[in-house]
Each structure stands twice: as structure tokens, then as C-alpha cells.
Scaffold this motif. Structure first.
Motif, PDB file in Angstrom:
ATOM      1  N   TYR A   1    -109.622   2.295  13.305  1.00 29.51           N
ATOM      2  CA  TYR A   1    -108.836   1.093  13.502  1.00 29.51           C
ATOM      3  C   TYR A   1    -107.366   1.469  13.673  1.00 29.51           C
ATOM      4  O   TYR A   1    -106.963   2.601  13.404  1.00 29.51           O
TER       5      TYR A   1
ATOM      6  N   ILE B   1    -112.614   3.639   9.697  1.00 35.44           N
ATOM      7  CA  ILE B   1    -113.329   2.531   9.076  1.00 35.44           C
ATOM      8  C   ILE B   1    -113.987   3.065   7.814  1.00 35.44           C
ATOM      9  O   ILE B   1    -114.633   4.117   7.831  1.00 35.44           O
TER      10      ILE B   1
ATOM     11  N   TYR C   1    -116.297  -5.093   8.737  1.00 37.49           N
ATOM     12  CA  TYR C   1    -115.687  -3.768   8.814  1.00 37.49           C
ATOM     13  C   TYR C   1    -114.589  -3.690   7.758  1.00 37.49           C
ATOM     14  O   TYR C   1    -113.711  -4.551   7.709  1.00 37.49           O
TER      15      TYR C   1
ATOM     16  N   LEU D   1    -109.984  -2.638  16.440  1.00 45.76           N
ATOM     17  CA  LEU D   1    -111.179  -1.838  16.156  1.00 45.76           C
ATOM     18  C   LEU D   1    -111.551  -1.080  17.425  1.00 45.76           C
ATOM     19  O   LEU D   1    -111.601  -1.670  18.511  1.00 45.76           O
TER      20      LEU D   1
END
Length: 161
Positions: free
Chosen positions: A29, A56, A69, A90
Motif C-alpha cells: 500500500y 499489507i 486489508y 492498494l
């Protein structure tokens, strides 16, 4: 996060994975300092400059269409003072943007604190094509000392007594 937009590339990746029988890997991310207005929605590209990136932490399949997530933000960000961010990106394994989430108002994080940011992304069939490690344990096992399982028979590495 307030609003989430799955990009066209993200939707295409879900469709291709569903059709082709393979799994999607979403593994990192990024955060930007963009501050979204209350009625502003994320688009196909980030609106701000990236101020932090990470991996993540946990992916949890909630339903066939909903996946959570968890982004773990280390205490070393920011190096000092505080940082504000209003956009989370993401990424797919190949670096393409899967989804962009906005926060209004912006999120504030102080230096030296650990921060966990969760975002739930909704898209048909996403839960069935995401690459996750399957586990039936979401917390540490708990038992009385009279019923301790053999270490070779337990799936956890710790037991609370």
C-alpha cells in the motif's frame, strides 16, 4: 477509510482471475497527503504525492464480495512530529493500482506510534480470487491447564491458560 474506488485495472484483474482460475496478490500500500473534501471521491489515479509505503499486514476474506486489508504503519513514520494522510492506495503484485481509498477528514499519525489502518473493499467475486493463507484461527487458543493439547497436535504457537 471513507470511500473506496476499485480501479478499472483492479476490476479487470478480478475478472481475469475469476475466468482464468488463478489468485490475485495484493501485497503493498501507499499513503498520500491529499486531503479529500467530504463529497470528493477517489478516481483511477492518486491525487496526492506518496508520503509512505508499506506491506499489507493481514488480508481477511469477509464474504465472496468483501475483503478487508490491514495496513500496518510502522512507528518510524513519520520520523518526527506528525503526518496527515487522506488517501490510501492498494497495489497488485505487478505494481498496478488495485484500489484507492479516501479519508475525510484526513487521518493523523504521530511519530513513534504504531498504527493499523483497515480498509474493506467490495467487488463481486473478489473474495474467491484473492491470494490469502487459509486459517481457521483468528486469535490465541485458550484452555484450562488440565486440557492442554500436545504441541504437535495444535495449529497455534501459543496457548493461554
Amino acid at each position: 477509510m471513507s470511500k473506496v474506488n476499485i480501479t478499472e485495472k483492479g476490476l479487470k484483474a478480478i475478472a481475469n482471475a475469476d475466468f482464468g482460475g488463478f489468485k490475485l496478490t495484493i501485497n503493498r500500500y501507499a499513503l498520500t497527503a491529499h486531503k479529500y473534501a467530504a463529497n470528493e471521491t477517489p478516481g483511477e489515479l492518486p491525487k496526492g504525492t506518496i508520503i509512505h509505503q508499506g506491506k499489507i499486514g493481514t488480508i481477511e476474506v469477509l464474504t465472496d464480495a468483501h475483503v478487508s486489508y490491514e495496513c500496518l504503519i510502522s512507528p518510524s513514520f513519520p520520523l518526527s512530529g506528525r503526518a496527515e494522510f487522506g488517501e490510501l492506495i492498494l497495489y497488485l503484485y505487478n505494481g498496478e493500482i488495485f484500489a484507492i481509498a479516501s479519508a475525510s477528514p484526513a487521518v493523523v499519525k504521530d511519530a513513534g506510534t504504531t498504527f493499523s489502518l483497515g480498509v474493506v473493499v467490495a467487488a463481486a467475486k473478489q473474495g474467491g480470487v484473492i491470494n490469502v493463507t487459509v486459517s481457521d484461527k483468528s486469535n490465541i487458543s485458550r484452555t484450562g491447564t488440565d486440557y492442554l493439547p500436545s504441541p504437535k497436535d495444535t495449529v497455534t504457537n501459543a496457548i493461554i491458560t
